[in-house]
Scaffold this motif. Structure first.
Motif, PDB file in Angstrom:
ATOM      1  N   ASN A 181      -8.195  44.559 -27.940  1.00  0.00           N
ATOM      2  CA  ASN A 181      -8.258  45.290 -26.687  1.00  0.00           C
ATOM      3  C   ASN A 181      -7.336  44.962 -25.490  1.00  0.00           C
ATOM      4  OD1 ASN A 181     -10.474  46.630 -28.003  1.00  0.00           O
ATOM      5  ND2 ASN A 181     -12.008  45.448 -27.105  1.00  0.00           N
ATOM      6  N   LEU A 182      -6.044  44.902 -26.194  1.00  0.00           N
ATOM      7  CA  LEU A 182      -5.096  44.676 -25.102  1.00  0.00           C
ATOM      8  C   LEU A 182      -4.520  46.313 -24.656  1.00  0.00           C
ATOM      9  CD1 LEU A 182      -2.864  42.216 -26.811  1.00  0.00           C
ATOM     10  CD2 LEU A 182      -4.458  41.718 -25.133  1.00  0.00           C
ATOM     11  N   VAL A 183      -3.954  46.346 -23.386  1.00  0.00           N
ATOM     12  CA  VAL A 183      -3.304  47.735 -23.305  1.00  0.00           C
ATOM     13  C   VAL A 183      -2.233  47.833 -23.753  1.00  0.00           C
ATOM     14  CG1 VAL A 183      -2.839  49.214 -21.469  1.00  0.00           C
ATOM     15  CG2 VAL A 183      -4.942  47.655 -21.371  1.00  0.00           C
ATOM     16  N   ASP A 184      -2.013  48.488 -24.848  1.00  0.00           N
ATOM     17  CA  ASP A 184      -0.814  48.397 -25.668  1.00  0.00           C
ATOM     18  C   ASP A 184       0.511  48.638 -24.888  1.00  0.00           C
ATOM     19  OD1 ASP A 184      -2.384  48.041 -27.879  1.00  0.00           O
ATOM     20  OD2 ASP A 184      -2.388  50.167 -28.337  1.00  0.00           O
ATOM     21  N   ARG A 185       0.573  49.619 -24.018  1.00  0.00           N
ATOM     22  CA  ARG A 185       1.894  49.952 -23.554  1.00  0.00           C
ATOM     23  C   ARG A 185       2.243  49.116 -22.109  1.00  0.00           C
ATOM     24  NH1 ARG A 185       0.338  55.796 -23.649  1.00  0.00           N
ATOM     25  NH2 ARG A 185       0.895  56.207 -25.720  1.00  0.00           N
ATOM     26  N   LEU A 186       1.504  48.167 -21.948  1.00  0.00           N
ATOM     27  CA  LEU A 186       1.837  47.055 -20.837  1.00  0.00           C
ATOM     28  C   LEU A 186       2.506  45.763 -21.609  1.00  0.00           C
ATOM     29  CD1 LEU A 186      -1.210  47.414 -18.178  1.00  0.00           C
ATOM     30  CD2 LEU A 186       1.027  48.475 -18.313  1.00  0.00           C
TER      31      LEU A 186
ATOM     32  N   VAL B  87      -4.272  40.700 -16.266  1.00  0.00           N
ATOM     33  CA  VAL B  87      -5.565  41.264 -15.972  1.00  0.00           C
ATOM     34  C   VAL B  87      -6.727  40.533 -15.989  1.00  0.00           C
ATOM     35  CG1 VAL B  87      -7.171  42.704 -17.569  1.00  0.00           C
ATOM     36  CG2 VAL B  87      -4.937  43.515 -17.401  1.00  0.00           C
TER      37      VAL B  87
ATOM     38  N   TYR C 172      -0.170  47.306  -9.000  1.00  0.00           N
ATOM     39  CA  TYR C 172       0.106  46.406  -9.956  1.00  0.00           C
ATOM     40  C   TYR C 172       0.623  45.009  -9.087  1.00  0.00           C
ATOM     41  CZ  TYR C 172      -0.409  49.499 -13.848  1.00  0.00           C
ATOM     42  OH  TYR C 172      -0.937  50.216 -14.936  1.00  0.00           O
TER      43      TYR C 172
ATOM     44  N   ARG D 215       6.422  44.189 -25.135  1.00  0.00           N
ATOM     45  CA  ARG D 215       5.091  45.107 -24.900  1.00  0.00           C
ATOM     46  C   ARG D 215       3.936  44.612 -25.958  1.00  0.00           C
ATOM     47  NH1 ARG D 215       5.978  51.637 -24.990  1.00  0.00           N
ATOM     48  NH2 ARG D 215       4.525  51.410 -26.613  1.00  0.00           N
TER      49      ARG D 215
ATOM     50  N   ARG E  23      -5.501  35.735 -21.878  1.00  0.00           N
ATOM     51  CA  ARG E  23      -6.031  36.750 -20.817  1.00  0.00           C
ATOM     52  C   ARG E  23      -7.352  36.027 -20.418  1.00  0.00           C
ATOM     53  NH1 ARG E  23      -7.289  42.897 -22.684  1.00  0.00           N
ATOM     54  NH2 ARG E  23      -8.686  41.726 -24.016  1.00  0.00           N
TER      55      ARG E  23
END
Lengths: 259, 218
Positions: free
Chosen positions: A88-93, A101, A115, A141, A157
């Motif tokens: 559940n990472l934010v793929d594009r960040l 986060v 941000y 990424r 995280r």
């Protein structure tokens, strides 16, 4: 009083499915606890009740002396890390932002809109990435990383939250054996060195026996086993997974296949 | 229970639905009295009209260029305002993000209302209150297309895997933080496509709105 205590916890989903039945548990701080049980036994629900992602419908859960209620969910979650099967990472960040986060609970919505994070957050994040040995990937990424690396970002995280408790919901179910051992060793190290309580859902009995201080098992929402790894005999395993004693004792792999 | 016999193949109803659809289509053509012969007779007139595109008149080129730029600027600002409105309303109209059922309903109906108001009608209302010019066009386009863009964004937000929002909830993140750190980065690509589509249709509608407003100028 124990660090985490569950008293007569029930969870019934809106569709009437009862996932947890009268769970009573006391968990001491700093332990590494494995939760076993067949699919659908309520392992995930148990973990998700502890940080109120799926709040218990009856009973009382308290963590560090604070009883969970609707008003303090966000405050309590701020110091409970969670590690997911699908990362559940934010793929594009990038990896850095994904770990930052973990600091969001401390930041205002306005600075988050842009941000913006203070320097201290970057230091905490850097330390977390050093802990999981991924400093070199900080600016990559998240979706460019391998599964094992992504799960380590997930752990970083959680560490960035400076948690006292990490809930790991089948963290190795999507990983190959090598990455699985890396992740488990890492979680074990975090538990032993930092004294962070780790509660982990597993499908592999062998890993549970190898890494955990204490094993809890659920079946159909009932707590069916609670003891040390040594106490988890083949007969007990058979009981947990609903197979016969002969099957488990002659073909230990079969237990895995059934889970 | 396992068995040795292959269970019978499930029935495929596609041919039935296809025939029903075709029958319905034929009925509509028959009921409306659509005659494809008329189309053939019309071809001559159409070619005459299109042939005029071959001999453009550049005598007023500077004014054409000015109006073309004005059309683009109108569409650009209409799209920008639409984006701002849509980005604000969309999270309330997306199931995984909306705070409660009331905000969800309200946001959805607000978007429905904005979509239902035709931009030509809005343009006429704004022209009668503000007079001719690009501003009423910008407002009309932005209100109408905010309804579309908001719905697209809300649907994009609903398509983001639930786990991404859960991870944010699990660290104790709030409403805005979930939008900024989970929704937008995950849906950026689709949303850029949606915005470009809206800009594209706004360029066309800006020209049509302007032409209509000219024709019915009081």
């Amino acid at each position: 009083m124990a660090y985490i205590s569950l008293r007569a916890v029930h969870k019934t989903y809106p569709n009437g499915y009862c996932a947890l039945k009268n769970i009573n548990l006391d968990i001491e701080a700093g332990q590494f606890i494995a939760v076993l049980g067949p699919s659908g036994a309520g392992k995930s629900t148990l973990l998700r009740a502890m940080n109120a992602l799926d709040p218990a419908t009856q009973g009382e859960i308290s963590i560090d002396g604070v009883t969970l209620n609707k008003k303090n969910y966000r405050k309590i979650r701020a110091h409970i890390g969670m590690v997911f099967q699908q990362f559940n990472l934010v793929d594009r960040l990038n990896v850095m932002t994904n770990v930052l986060v973990g600091r969001l609970a401390e930041r205002s919505w306005l600075s988050s809109l842009f941000y913006l994070f203070p320097k201290t957050d970057y230091q905490i994040t850097e330390a977390a990435l050093r802990e999981v040995d991924l400093l070199d990937k900080a600016w990559s990424r998240a979706d460019k990383l391998s599964g094992g690396q992504q799960q380590r970002v997930g752990i970083a995280r959680a560490l960035a939250q400076q948690p006292k408790l990490i809930l790991a919901d089948e963290p190795i179910a999507s990983l190959d054996p090598k990455a699985s051992e890396e992740v488990l060793t890492l979680l074990r190290k975090i538990c032993s060195e930092k004294g962070i309580t780790v509660i982990i859902n597993l499908h592999q009995v062998e890993y549970a026996k190898q890494y955990a201080d204490r094993i809890i098992a659920l079946n159909a929402g009932w707590l069916v086993f609670d003891g040390s790894p040594e106490q988890l005999t083949a007969a007990k395993q058979a009981e947990i997974y609903g197979t016969t004693y002969e099957e488990t004792s002659h073909e230990p792999e079969l237990v895995l296949a059934h889970t | 229970m396992s068995t040795n016999i292959l269970p019978p193949k499930p029935k495929n109803l596609f041919p039935v639905w296809l025939s029903v659809a075709l029958a319905l289509l034929w009925f509509i053509v028959w009921d409306l009295g659509v005659d494809f012969k008329d189309l053939l007779y019309g071809v001559e007139d159409m070619t005459e009209y299109f042939s005029r595109y071959g001999t453009p008149n550049f005598s007023n080129i500077s004014s054409y260029l000015y109006l073309m730029v004005q059309t683009l600027v109108t569409a650009f600002w209409g799209t920008t305002l639409a984006f701002i409105i849509a980005a604000t309303v969309a999270p309330y109209a997306a199931r995984p993000l909306t705070p409660n059922a009331v905000t969800y309903r309200f946001a959805r109906e607000l978007l429905n209302f904005m979509r239902a108001m035709p931009d030509l009608l809005l343009a006429l209302i704004f022209v009668s209150s503000m007079g001719l010019g690009p501003l009423p066009g910008v407002l009309a386009l932005s209100i109408h297309t905010a309804g579309f863009l908001g719905k697209f964004f809300a649907e994009n937000m609903e398509r983001v895997p639930a786990g991404k929002y859960e991870a944010l909830s699990a660290v104790g993140a709030g409403f805005t933080q979930k939008i900024v750190f989970a929704a937008w980065p995950s849906m950026l690509r689709e949303s850029v496509g949606n915005i470009l589509y809206i800009f594209d249709r706004n360029v066309r509608m800006a020209a049509i709105c302007a032409a209509t407003a000219m024709c019915i100028r009081p």
